[in-house]
Design an enzyme around this catalytic site. Sequence first.
Site, PDB file in Angstrom:
ATOM      1  N   ARG A 192       0.832  -1.224   0.000  1.00 54.25           N
ATOM      2  CA  ARG A 192       0.000   0.000   0.000  1.00 54.25           C
ATOM      3  C   ARG A 192       0.868   1.277   0.000  1.00 54.25           C
ATOM      4  O   ARG A 192       0.523   2.282   0.632  1.00 54.25           O
ATOM      5  CB  ARG A 192      -0.932   0.063   1.211  1.00 54.25           C
ATOM      6  CG  ARG A 192      -1.959  -1.018   1.273  1.00 54.25           C
ATOM      7  CD  ARG A 192      -2.991  -0.907   0.149  1.00 54.25           C
ATOM      8  NE  ARG A 192      -4.122  -1.759   0.397  1.00 54.25           N
ATOM      9  CZ  ARG A 192      -4.169  -3.062   0.117  1.00 54.25           C
ATOM     10  NH1 ARG A 192      -3.151  -3.666  -0.448  1.00 54.25           N
ATOM     11  NH2 ARG A 192      -5.256  -3.765   0.374  1.00 54.25           N
ATOM     12  N   GLU A 221      -5.279   3.667   6.280  1.00 51.33           N
ATOM     13  CA  GLU A 221      -5.060   3.569   4.837  1.00 51.33           C
ATOM     14  C   GLU A 221      -5.853   4.666   4.131  1.00 51.33           C
ATOM     15  O   GLU A 221      -5.410   5.213   3.116  1.00 51.33           O
ATOM     16  CB  GLU A 221      -5.504   2.189   4.327  1.00 51.33           C
ATOM     17  CG  GLU A 221      -5.288   2.058   2.833  1.00 51.33           C
ATOM     18  CD  GLU A 221      -5.786   0.748   2.231  1.00 51.33           C
ATOM     19  OE1 GLU A 221      -5.911  -0.254   2.943  1.00 51.33           O
ATOM     20  OE2 GLU A 221      -6.050   0.750   1.028  1.00 51.33           O
ATOM     21  N   SER A 262     -10.862  -0.922   3.197  1.00 48.79           N
ATOM     22  CA  SER A 262     -10.065  -1.055   4.427  1.00 48.79           C
ATOM     23  C   SER A 262      -9.702   0.340   4.914  1.00 48.79           C
ATOM     24  O   SER A 262      -9.076   1.102   4.182  1.00 48.79           O
ATOM     25  CB  SER A 262      -8.763  -1.796   4.161  1.00 48.79           C
ATOM     26  OG  SER A 262      -9.023  -3.085   3.692  1.00 48.79           O
TER      27      SER A 262
HETATM   28  N1  EPU Z   1     -10.487 -11.091  10.343  1.00 49.23           N
HETATM   29  C1  EPU Z   1     -11.214 -11.179  11.509  1.00 49.23           C
HETATM   30  N2  EPU Z   1     -12.197 -10.269  11.728  1.00 49.23           N
HETATM   31  C2  EPU Z   1     -12.498  -9.295  10.835  1.00 49.23           C
HETATM   32  C3  EPU Z   1     -11.734  -9.193   9.662  1.00 49.23           C
HETATM   33  C4  EPU Z   1     -10.724 -10.114   9.426  1.00 49.23           C
HETATM   34  O1  EPU Z   1     -11.008 -12.048  12.330  1.00 49.23           O
HETATM   35  O2  EPU Z   1     -13.412  -8.518  11.108  1.00 49.23           O
HETATM   36  C5  EPU Z   1      -9.433 -12.091  10.080  1.00 49.23           C
HETATM   37  C6  EPU Z   1      -9.867 -13.051   8.979  1.00 49.23           C
HETATM   38  O3  EPU Z   1     -10.606 -14.124   9.480  1.00 49.23           O
HETATM   39  C7  EPU Z   1      -8.558 -13.508   8.402  1.00 49.23           C
HETATM   40  C8  EPU Z   1      -7.674 -12.272   8.557  1.00 49.23           C
HETATM   41  O4  EPU Z   1      -8.275 -11.474   9.570  1.00 49.23           O
HETATM   42  O5  EPU Z   1      -7.989 -14.518   9.173  1.00 49.23           O
HETATM   43  C9  EPU Z   1      -7.488 -11.520   7.253  1.00 49.23           C
HETATM   44  O6  EPU Z   1      -8.740 -11.053   6.769  1.00 49.23           O
HETATM   45  P1  EPU Z   1      -9.028 -10.841   5.193  1.00 49.23           P
HETATM   46  O7  EPU Z   1      -8.638 -12.044   4.418  1.00 49.23           O
HETATM   47  O8  EPU Z   1     -10.437 -10.360   5.062  1.00 49.23           O
HETATM   48  O9  EPU Z   1      -8.036  -9.748   4.710  1.00 49.23           O
HETATM   49  P2  EPU Z   1      -7.472  -8.413   5.378  1.00 49.23           P
HETATM   50  O10 EPU Z   1      -6.056  -8.640   5.694  1.00 49.23           O
HETATM   51  O11 EPU Z   1      -8.355  -8.006   6.502  1.00 49.23           O
HETATM   52  C10 EPU Z   1      -6.579  -7.342   3.182  1.00 49.23           C
HETATM   53  C11 EPU Z   1      -6.707  -6.055   2.429  1.00 49.23           C
HETATM   54  C12 EPU Z   1      -7.992  -6.002   1.640  1.00 49.23           C
HETATM   55  C13 EPU Z   1      -8.015  -7.170   0.676  1.00 49.23           C
HETATM   56  C14 EPU Z   1      -7.869  -8.470   1.483  1.00 49.23           C
HETATM   57  C15 EPU Z   1      -7.729  -9.667   0.586  1.00 49.23           C
HETATM   58  C16 EPU Z   1      -5.470  -4.391   3.675  1.00 49.23           C
HETATM   59  C17 EPU Z   1      -5.554  -3.193   4.549  1.00 49.23           C
HETATM   60  N3  EPU Z   1      -6.634  -4.927   3.335  1.00 49.23           N
HETATM   61  O12 EPU Z   1      -7.607  -7.385   4.165  1.00 49.23           O
HETATM   62  O13 EPU Z   1      -7.972  -4.802   0.885  1.00 49.23           O
HETATM   63  O14 EPU Z   1      -9.205  -7.208  -0.091  1.00 49.23           O
HETATM   64  O15 EPU Z   1      -6.678  -8.429   2.281  1.00 49.23           O
HETATM   65  O16 EPU Z   1      -6.471  -9.638  -0.012  1.00 49.23           O
HETATM   66  O17 EPU Z   1      -4.378  -4.829   3.320  1.00 49.23           O
HETATM   67  C18 EPU Z   1      -8.629  -2.503   0.851  1.00 49.23           C
HETATM   68  O18 EPU Z   1      -7.435  -2.222   0.892  1.00 49.23           O
HETATM   69  O19 EPU Z   1      -9.536  -1.635   0.787  1.00 49.23           O
HETATM   70  C19 EPU Z   1      -9.021  -3.908   0.908  1.00 49.23           C
HETATM   71  C20 EPU Z   1     -10.298  -4.269   1.003  1.00 49.23           C
END
Ligand code: EPU
Length: 336
Positions: A163, A331, A235
């Site tokens: 990012r 972000e 995010s």
């Molecule tokens: N999780 C929770 N509770 C929540 C959210 C997530 O326990 O409320 C846990 C999930 O179960 C999982 C882990 O956290 O074990 C990761 O969650 P997720 O796969 O949804 O991805 P993220 O790391 O929360 C990032 C990006 C997203 C992108 C996804 C998929 C960032 C800030 N966000 O989210 O990007 O779609 O990975 O690659 O890096 C964005 O930047 O706007 C965005 C949506």
Amino acid sequence: MIKEYNRYSLLPHNTFGIEAEAAHFVEFGSEDALVSYLKNGIKGRTLVIGAGSNLVFVKDFDGTVFHSAIKDIEIVAEDDASVLVRVGSGVVMDDFVAHCVERGWYGIENLSLIPGEVGASAVQNVGAYGVEAGDFIEKVEAVRIADAEKRVFMHDDCRFAYRYSVFKDEECGKNIVTYVTYRLSKIPAFKLNYGALQQHVEALGGAALENVRRAVCEIREAKLPNPATVGSAGSFFMNPIVQASDAARLVGEYPLMPHYPQADGRVKLSAGWLIEQCGWKDTPHEHVGVYRHQALVVINRGGATGAEVLAFANEIVASVKEKFGVRLNMEANIIE
Ligand code: EPU
């Protein structure tokens, strides 16, 4: 072609659905038009926006807001292995992803349904499901606001990281992106190792561009709010990257904490998990809250002001710091 407006409502230009006004709004349809416009000099503050999917306006913007309407997509080179495509910064990113999938060009299908426009894809180095835009960006063309000079940033000049790019650092706010040149592969290559993506793709019939795009769209639709119905900036926070020793301590204390070792030895944690553990899914404020399926998405529950969003986000940051000793960085861009 230039379109100019005074006292222009930014409501249709931010996915949070926040009321704010730009003193001046300028939309440019070509690089030449932009250069001519900038040669006259700009007074006051400037802000470049794409689809406004990563912005929070805390108050009216008293300067000039620029928006690209450069929408051409052109193949500039091609061989058996890859294709080099120059894309206008005003093209909707998901339209470009669909364009690539339809033509059998591999690389950015995991970025399906990411909100925003192509210019911002380079500035933000948008990413999802193990792929980052910067991995496929060969060059970024821009015009410097101060002197209307055309500039070219090759891949390495962009200094892409999670990012992050040079456009968020020393070049921040100085340029207006006009074109982004992507290199896509004609040879099948998929990245399916993120979460349940592989499984989802198999259920749709196996690894093929359309199946990956469909799987990513379905996963996103299940987890993330549709900007057309629920205001948000995707995010709101970045996933924090901590030292290995801090991660080991935290995982020792919270064995269920998701953690992802990085190439440099540090460890990425999940902001969404940390926020959920602080109880924010169950304690919304009147106008703002976090999304029930993904806690790192701050949502407008109706009628939120930018100041309310910012205050709420600061409370989240403080609670995560207090419970886990981890500092969350936003972000979303806060525009004051
Ligand atoms: N999780 C929770 N509770 C929540 C959210 C997530 O326990 O409320 C846990 C999930 O179960 C999982 C882990 O956290 O074990 C990761 O969650 P997720 O796969 O949804 O991805 P993220 O790391 O929360 C990032 C990006 C997203 C992108 C996804 C998929 C960032 C800030 N966000 O989210 O990007 O779609 O990975 O690659 O890096 C964005 O930047 O706007 C965005 C949506």
